[in-house]
Scaffold this active site. Sequence first.
Site, mmCIF file in Angstrom:
data_model
loop_
_atom_site.group_PDB
_atom_site.id
_atom_site.type_symbol
_atom_site.label_atom_id
_atom_site.label_comp_id
_atom_site.label_asym_id
_atom_site.label_seq_id
_atom_site.Cartn_x
_atom_site.Cartn_y
_atom_site.Cartn_z
ATOM 1 C CB CYS A 1 -1.122 -4.059 42.235
ATOM 2 S SG CYS A 1 0.501 -3.306 42.104
ATOM 3 C CG ASP B 1 4.608 0.509 33.438
ATOM 4 O OD1 ASP B 1 4.311 -0.125 34.459
ATOM 5 O OD2 ASP B 1 5.638 0.320 32.753
ATOM 6 C CB CYS C 1 -0.038 -15.101 45.740
ATOM 7 S SG CYS C 1 -0.174 -14.777 43.993
HETATM 8 C C1 LIG Z 1 -1.383 -9.797 41.945
HETATM 9 S S1 LIG Z 1 -2.305 -8.914 40.810
HETATM 10 C C2 LIG Z 1 -3.406 -8.019 41.827
HETATM 11 C C3 LIG Z 1 -4.515 -8.846 42.420
HETATM 12 C C4 LIG Z 1 -5.521 -8.025 43.187
HETATM 13 N N1 LIG Z 1 -4.904 -7.175 44.195
HETATM 14 C C5 LIG Z 1 -6.572 -8.884 43.849
HETATM 15 O O1 LIG Z 1 -6.535 -9.063 45.074
HETATM 16 O O2 LIG Z 1 -7.439 -9.376 43.134
HETATM 17 C C6 LIG Z 1 -1.165 -7.684 40.322
HETATM 18 C C7 LIG Z 1 -1.745 -6.545 39.539
HETATM 19 O O3 LIG Z 1 -0.716 -5.583 39.331
HETATM 20 C C8 LIG Z 1 -1.023 -4.901 38.154
HETATM 21 N N2 LIG Z 1 0.170 -4.135 37.722
HETATM 22 C C9 LIG Z 1 1.180 -4.505 36.923
HETATM 23 N N3 LIG Z 1 2.056 -3.506 36.769
HETATM 24 C C10 LIG Z 1 1.605 -2.457 37.496
HETATM 25 C C11 LIG Z 1 2.073 -1.132 37.750
HETATM 26 N N4 LIG Z 1 3.214 -0.681 37.220
HETATM 27 N N5 LIG Z 1 1.334 -0.343 38.537
HETATM 28 C C12 LIG Z 1 0.176 -0.791 39.092
HETATM 29 N N6 LIG Z 1 -0.321 -2.032 38.897
HETATM 30 C C13 LIG Z 1 0.391 -2.860 38.108
HETATM 31 C C14 LIG Z 1 -1.473 -5.989 37.215
HETATM 32 O O4 LIG Z 1 -2.254 -5.478 36.166
HETATM 33 C C15 LIG Z 1 -2.271 -6.900 38.161
HETATM 34 O O5 LIG Z 1 -3.635 -6.623 38.117
#
Ligand SMILES: C[S@@+](CC[C@H](N)C(=O)[O-])C[C@H]1O[C@@H](n2cnc3c(N)ncnc32)[C@H](O)[C@@H]1O
Length: 520
Positions: A312, A364, A436
């Site tokens: 992610c 997804d 977080c």
């Molecule tokens: C907490 S944020 C990530 C922050 C990033 N790791 C950073 O340190 O800047 C969570 C991320 O998960 C992504 N996300 C949501 N559903 C997902 C999925 N099914 N598979 C992969 N990523 C996903 C979102 O688009 C988002 O960018």
Amino acid sequence: MTTEKNRRAPSRRPSAKASGFSSRSEGRSPGPRGTDSRSSDGRRPESSSDRPRDTGRGEPARGTRRPPARDGQAAPVRDRPYVMAAARIEQVRSVLGEVLQWEYPADAVLSHWFRAHPKLGSRDRGEVADAVFDVLRNLRRYRQFAEIGMGPAARRLAILGLSNVFSKDVLNQGLDEAEQGWLEHVLRINVAALSRAVRASLPDWLDERLSQLDDADALVDALNSTAPLDIRVNPLKVERDAMLATLRTGPALRFDPEPTPYSPWGIRLQGRPPVNRWPMFENGEIEVQDEGSQILAALVGVKRGEMVIDYCAGAGGKTLLLGALMRSTGRLYAFDVSAARLARAKPRFARSGLSNIVPVVIADDNDQRVKRLRGKAHRVLVDAPCSGLGTLRRNPDLKWRQHPESLQELVDLQARILRQASRCVAPGGRLVYATCSVLPEENERQVEAFLAENPEFTLLDASKIVQDRCENLTLEGPWLAMRPDRHGTDGFFAAVLERAKPAALKSSTEGGSQAQDGSS
Ligand SMILES: C[S@@+](CC[C@H](N)C(=O)[O-])C[C@H]1O[C@@H](n2cnc3c(N)ncnc32)[C@H](O)[C@@H]1O
């Protein structure tokens, strides 16, 4: 009525040229950013702790800065004639009118509003932003105060927010007599006598959940405070000590750069420095990243030449540090379902000088590229979409934008992502699950449920693993749990799970359960 931002500038500043800063480094707040941070999809917007600010919070508020103290005494607040108080109240009221609809994150609304008001200077923007964020932090209490007395409630909220930005005399220039009397009255109310939910301005459901955590009062108070700005060096390009020396001999000195206590790469700055106008930011030597987020990246324990997946990756906050710790070797996949977020990561990857990152927009569910990596990765980081409630210091609107139903949707999504990502872990490899958030249902409970369904994974002691890189950090384990009241970071959680090698799995299950990922 002053804020903690009333820091005195050092009397002598070295020249910008000698320090490698351009004069631009003292300039305006950064420009616009994408608007896809809308989180009505139930996903947490990326923590702004890992992004440079673009919300006008780049300069201390006007009318609140103190001139240097003389004879050891604090000099009085500078109360210059201030024709803008009335205008500022209207500006804050106007922004609040948009923010309080909760359609977009507050910092996105602010950025948008500032773009629509280009004549405002950086200090004007700073004052508006500080007042808006103060209202978001104290909304429940301020709403009660606003109900006392006459006039539009939104204006009263704006006045309360600005009462923490301007001195009384400056603010009074924008108030009529009745408003001045009302403000005097509500500011005399004994806040300590109010219930915690009102005092700390929490929705009841969140107050209840937080009250179940250890030292809840301390945590709530810390989450309701403002945060310093953490940056980190890019270990591929520069040592922390060298960067500290540079910052301390340049205009950044007034932001009091200090090494972060736990992360070996972190530097903590006070106030709201315009970091992304600094040359060392533009050339990839530093990045904005909360110390807690740096520690999560350290916990992944990557090594040179490995295959690693940041499942992610978002705008790449952790990817960047992982890539540097791999010394730009091996292969680091930066996955995300959001093309817009990955697009924002690309300039950061380019600045960093890393050549081992492969950004991939994944589906997804049932993504073919993910399937091809089954059982192959040495390390997989799942920095899961979460409530973000550990970052309330920086994103106080989240306590109003989240609710029990959105939380449940996130918990379901986290479980699904964890399951999918776990399939990519090679036998003997590690899966790091992180959020977080400070809520157990997104953290410990989530991992326990995963372990119950996936006996080929065992929980390792994250507190011991993290000490490899962050030797000052002593935690209880087996989780990594960082809190603003205990560690001065945002609230972060992580767990490290190791996938059994086939022989170990066979003996531990005695021929019973099989690995569930299809790679076995
Ligand atoms: C907490 S944020 C990530 C922050 C990033 N790791 C950073 O340190 O800047 C969570 C991320 O998960 C992504 N996300 C949501 N559903 C997902 C999925 N099914 N598979 C992969 N990523 C996903 C979102 O688009 C988002 O960018």
